[in-house]
Design a protein around this motif. Structure first.
Motif, PDB file in Angstrom:
ATOM      1  N   SER A   1      -4.993  12.559  -5.646  1.00  0.00           N
ATOM      2  CA  SER A   1      -5.224  11.453  -4.717  1.00  0.00           C
ATOM      3  C   SER A   1      -4.096  10.460  -4.868  1.00  0.00           C
ATOM      4  O   SER A   1      -3.439  10.392  -5.927  1.00  0.00           O
ATOM      5  CB  SER A   1      -6.571  10.787  -5.044  1.00  0.00           C
ATOM      6  OG  SER A   1      -6.661   9.505  -4.480  1.00  0.00           O
ATOM      7  N   GLY A   2      -3.899   9.658  -3.824  1.00  0.00           N
ATOM      8  CA  GLY A   2      -2.928   8.580  -3.938  1.00  0.00           C
ATOM      9  C   GLY A   2      -3.259   7.616  -5.072  1.00  0.00           C
ATOM     10  O   GLY A   2      -2.364   6.942  -5.596  1.00  0.00           O
ATOM     11  N   ARG A   3      -4.522   7.557  -5.448  1.00  0.00           N
ATOM     12  CA  ARG A   3      -4.928   6.677  -6.552  1.00  0.00           C
ATOM     13  C   ARG A   3      -4.411   7.166  -7.899  1.00  0.00           C
ATOM     14  O   ARG A   3      -4.495   6.445  -8.891  1.00  0.00           O
ATOM     15  CB  ARG A   3      -6.451   6.552  -6.585  1.00  0.00           C
ATOM     16  CG  ARG A   3      -7.037   5.886  -5.335  1.00  0.00           C
ATOM     17  CD  ARG A   3      -8.566   5.821  -5.402  1.00  0.00           C
ATOM     18  NE  ARG A   3      -9.121   5.181  -4.222  1.00  0.00           N
ATOM     19  CZ  ARG A   3      -9.463   5.822  -3.106  1.00  0.00           C
ATOM     20  NH1 ARG A   3      -9.286   7.132  -3.028  1.00  0.00           N
ATOM     21  NH2 ARG A   3      -9.972   5.173  -2.076  1.00  0.00           N
TER      22      ARG A   3
ATOM     23  N   ARG B   1       0.823  -1.206   0.000  1.00  0.00           N
ATOM     24  CA  ARG B   1       0.000   0.000   0.000  1.00  0.00           C
ATOM     25  C   ARG B   1       0.862   1.264   0.000  1.00  0.00           C
ATOM     26  O   ARG B   1       0.494   2.278  -0.600  1.00  0.00           O
ATOM     27  CB  ARG B   1      -0.947   0.030   1.210  1.00  0.00           C
ATOM     28  CG  ARG B   1      -1.836  -1.186   1.383  1.00  0.00           C
ATOM     29  CD  ARG B   1      -2.418  -1.740   0.092  1.00  0.00           C
ATOM     30  NE  ARG B   1      -3.077  -0.700  -0.709  1.00  0.00           N
ATOM     31  CZ  ARG B   1      -3.223  -0.755  -2.023  1.00  0.00           C
ATOM     32  NH1 ARG B   1      -2.747  -1.789  -2.703  1.00  0.00           N
ATOM     33  NH2 ARG B   1      -3.833   0.206  -2.670  1.00  0.00           N
TER      34      ARG B   1
ATOM     35  N   ALA C   1      -3.448  12.982   0.064  1.00  0.00           N
ATOM     36  CA  ALA C   1      -4.539  13.391   0.963  1.00  0.00           C
ATOM     37  C   ALA C   1      -3.982  13.960   2.265  1.00  0.00           C
ATOM     38  O   ALA C   1      -4.538  14.909   2.835  1.00  0.00           O
ATOM     39  CB  ALA C   1      -5.450  12.200   1.252  1.00  0.00           C
ATOM     40  N   ASN C   2      -2.879  13.412   2.727  1.00  0.00           N
ATOM     41  CA  ASN C   2      -2.239  13.897   3.956  1.00  0.00           C
ATOM     42  C   ASN C   2      -1.738  15.329   3.777  1.00  0.00           C
ATOM     43  O   ASN C   2      -1.922  16.177   4.655  1.00  0.00           O
ATOM     44  CB  ASN C   2      -1.077  12.960   4.302  1.00  0.00           C
ATOM     45  CG  ASN C   2      -0.624  13.062   5.743  1.00  0.00           C
ATOM     46  OD1 ASN C   2      -1.434  13.138   6.654  1.00  0.00           O
ATOM     47  ND2 ASN C   2       0.680  13.058   5.955  1.00  0.00           N
TER      48      ASN C   2
ATOM     49  N   ASP D   1      -2.146   7.561   2.069  1.00  0.00           N
ATOM     50  CA  ASP D   1      -2.281   8.482   0.941  1.00  0.00           C
ATOM     51  C   ASP D   1      -1.566   9.786   1.297  1.00  0.00           C
ATOM     52  O   ASP D   1      -2.140  10.655   1.949  1.00  0.00           O
ATOM     53  CB  ASP D   1      -3.769   8.714   0.663  1.00  0.00           C
ATOM     54  CG  ASP D   1      -4.024   9.524  -0.602  1.00  0.00           C
ATOM     55  OD1 ASP D   1      -3.113  10.268  -1.020  1.00  0.00           O
ATOM     56  OD2 ASP D   1      -5.140   9.418  -1.152  1.00  0.00           O
TER      57      ASP D   1
ATOM     58  N   THR E   1       2.053   9.405   7.411  1.00  0.00           N
ATOM     59  CA  THR E   1       0.639   9.148   7.097  1.00  0.00           C
ATOM     60  C   THR E   1      -0.083   8.529   8.284  1.00  0.00           C
ATOM     61  O   THR E   1      -1.209   8.909   8.599  1.00  0.00           O
ATOM     62  CB  THR E   1       0.499   8.256   5.859  1.00  0.00           C
ATOM     63  OG1 THR E   1       1.271   7.064   6.031  1.00  0.00           O
ATOM     64  CG2 THR E   1       0.965   8.999   4.610  1.00  0.00           C
TER      65      THR E   1
ATOM     66  N   ASN F   1       0.984   4.176  -3.107  1.00  0.00           N
ATOM     67  CA  ASN F   1       0.719   5.594  -2.868  1.00  0.00           C
ATOM     68  C   ASN F   1       1.943   6.479  -3.075  1.00  0.00           C
ATOM     69  O   ASN F   1       1.948   7.634  -2.641  1.00  0.00           O
ATOM     70  CB  ASN F   1       0.159   5.775  -1.464  1.00  0.00           C
ATOM     71  CG  ASN F   1      -1.312   5.406  -1.372  1.00  0.00           C
ATOM     72  OD1 ASN F   1      -2.189   6.219  -1.658  1.00  0.00           O
ATOM     73  ND2 ASN F   1      -1.597   4.165  -1.009  1.00  0.00           N
TER      74      ASN F   1
ATOM     75  N   PRO G   1      -5.777   4.441   3.934  1.00  0.00           N
ATOM     76  CA  PRO G   1      -4.593   4.184   3.126  1.00  0.00           C
ATOM     77  C   PRO G   1      -3.505   5.206   3.420  1.00  0.00           C
ATOM     78  O   PRO G   1      -3.818   6.317   3.852  1.00  0.00           O
ATOM     79  CB  PRO G   1      -5.116   4.333   1.691  1.00  0.00           C
ATOM     80  CG  PRO G   1      -6.224   5.329   1.810  1.00  0.00           C
ATOM     81  CD  PRO G   1      -6.877   5.040   3.133  1.00  0.00           C
TER      82      PRO G   1
END
Length: 485
Positions: free
Chosen positions: A417-419, A111, A340-341, A337, A331, A115, A335
């Motif tokens: 996003s991490g995505r 994960r 996001a963080n 991410d 983080t 990310n 996730p």
């Protein structure tokens, strides 16, 4: 590698290169700029994307995230986040098998890579452990990191004590200093054994768990081990009002004062979360906490997303930055991410100061790259410059949800996003390309993690004060209406 945007580095700071190029060989960056004139063995055009340095995660979750259990279920001491006295007296136990603990590290590391995190300092909760972390699970962590190609700093966590709650709802401390010192001895041996493995991808650190669960002797001996081994040390500090006030009550000094007097603070010290300092957040005990920390050279592992979920934030990013404190990012949740963080960090910073100009997108991006590298004493990480290690994260900018690109860093801090992380390179090895990590079935791992998580949650009544049923510990957001036959 080429892309619409590249984050280069010059004169100690990042710069943006439209239509830039990055060339690496044998794990090292050899060129960043435009118009490379040499020969290359392979060309990768990333298109509408940002090629930047890999993220450095100073507080990277390495187990199954349990902070989510407290998202809407408060107070924590009523919901199994503090051992009941009955559980502690009966003898705490491991809630996972050794095989599960090793598996969790591998799962978490996939994960992190997904990310865009290329360097990680793993963190896990000791709430679910018999006491501290084990050699076996960290040997497994080293194996998983080497196999996946993740750059890590490893060290089993240890502590001298823990909190528990009585039936009357009073929180107290239990200490077992010999057990804590035995944990330090194991951690020191781990450092001596594993430092530099996997061609330098595996580094080591010391990880006393939380300041309020450590005795003066444990922290003093840890500080000496840091000097002897020259490794980083991470200690959760100034994380809550309860922790801060407990240290003041037990040691007659604020946490930073106590650490200073023990000789613990140094540029090798990494401190998550530093949310509560003197004179802020209702803390009335006066001491020059921020000045002590900045003068010592200690580093902050800033975890704004997970702290904001609990309703807290540092006061403030700009204040800490301007005091000269090195700020890296962690983080500390799933996730992991980092995008996001950074977004949460930017918003909470501006809210704290009531000023949108106090902190910029570049401040957070710098913290997630250069700040983390500086915290580790690594000038070969966190930047794309000749001579640095080839740790690279490619973030796509062509997702329709991303919208129009203003500036690549600002854009990902608004809509990313991490995505959106596409490709990750660590030490010159492509560990993920177009979202694919070789040999990893993400759906299968997610299903296995859910089963493991459900098994852990099922044990909660035994370790929650008054032992209520699960339906009372974790009620649903709305009443459930189940299907009838």
């Amino acid at each position: 590698m080429t892309a619409d945007w590249v984050v280069g580095h010059e004169h100690g700071q990042h710069l943006l290169l439209p239509k830039g190029e990055v060339v690496f060989e044998n794990g090292e960056i050899v060129f960043v700029g435009h118009g490379f004139s040499g020969e290359v063995a392979r060309r990768i055009d990333c298109g509408a994307a940002l090629i930047g340095p890999g993220f450095v995660d100073l507080d990277a979750l390495s187990d199954l995230d349990t902070t989510v259990l407290g998202f809407d279920n408060q107070p924590g001491w009523k919901k199994g986040r503090v051992w009941p006295e009955s559980y502690m007296r009966a003898g705490p136990r491991e809630m996972y098998t050794p095989e599960q603990l090793r598996w969790q590290k591998r799962y978490a590391f996939t994960r992190l890579i997904a990310n865009g995190i290329t360097t990680a300092l793993p963190i896990a909760s000791l709430f679910y452990r018999e006491w501290g972390e084990t050699w076996d699970e960290f040997e497994g962590a080293a194996e998983a990191a080497a196999n996946l190609g993740l750059r890590v700093y490893l060290g089993p966590a240890y502590r001298s004590g823990n909190t528990y709650v009585s039936d009357a709802g009073e929180i107290a401390f239990h200490f077992d200093e010999p057990r804590g010192l035995a944990g330090l001895a194991q951690a020191r041996q781990f450092c001596e054994t594993f430092e530099g493995r996997a061609d330098g991808l595996i580094r080591t650190m010391l990880a006393p768990d939380r300041i309020e669960t450590c005795t003066a002797e444990l922290l003093s001996q840890t500080a000496q081990a840091v000097r002897d081994l020259n490794v980083p040390v991470r200690l959760h500090c100034c994380q809550s009002a309860f922790e801060y006030q407990s240290v003041v009550r037990m040691h007659r000094r604020s946490p930073p004062e106590w650490l200073r007097d023990l000789g613990f603070l140094s540029p090798r010290a990494i401190l998550p979360h530093l949310t509560y300092l003197s004179g802020r957040n209702g803390i009335t005990h006066e001491s020059p906490d921020l000045e002590i920390l900045a003068d010592s050279g200690a580093r902050l592992a800033h975890c704004p997303l997970v702290m904001a979920r609990g309703g807290t934030a540092i006061q403030s990013f700009a204040r800490y930055r301007d005091a000269g404190l090195t700020i890296g990012m962690g983080t500390d949740t799933h996730p992991p991410d980092m995008i996001a963080n950074m977004q949460a960090g930017l918003m909470t910073a501006r809210l704290a100061d009531g000023d949108p100009g106090a902190v910029s997108a570049s401040d957070l991006y710098t913290a997630a790259t250069l700040g983390g590298a500086q915290a580790l004493g690594r000038d070969d990480l966190g930047r794309l410059v000749p001579g640095a290690r080839a740790d690279i994260t490619v973030i796509g900018l062509d997702n329709p949800a991303t919208g129009q690109v203003i500036d690549p860093v600002q854009t990902i801090l608004i809509n990313g996003s991490g995505r959106d992380v596409r490709t990750v390179v660590i030490d010159g090895r492509i560990v993920m390309q177009d979202g694919i990590i070789p040999g990893i079935d993400h759906a299968e791992m997610r299903a296995d993690a859910q089963k493991m998580f459900d098994g852990m949650v099922a044990q909660y009544p035994d370790r929650t004060v008054h032992h209520p049923p699960l339906s009372e510990i974790f009620p649903p957001s709305y009443p459930l209406r189940k299907a009838t036959v």
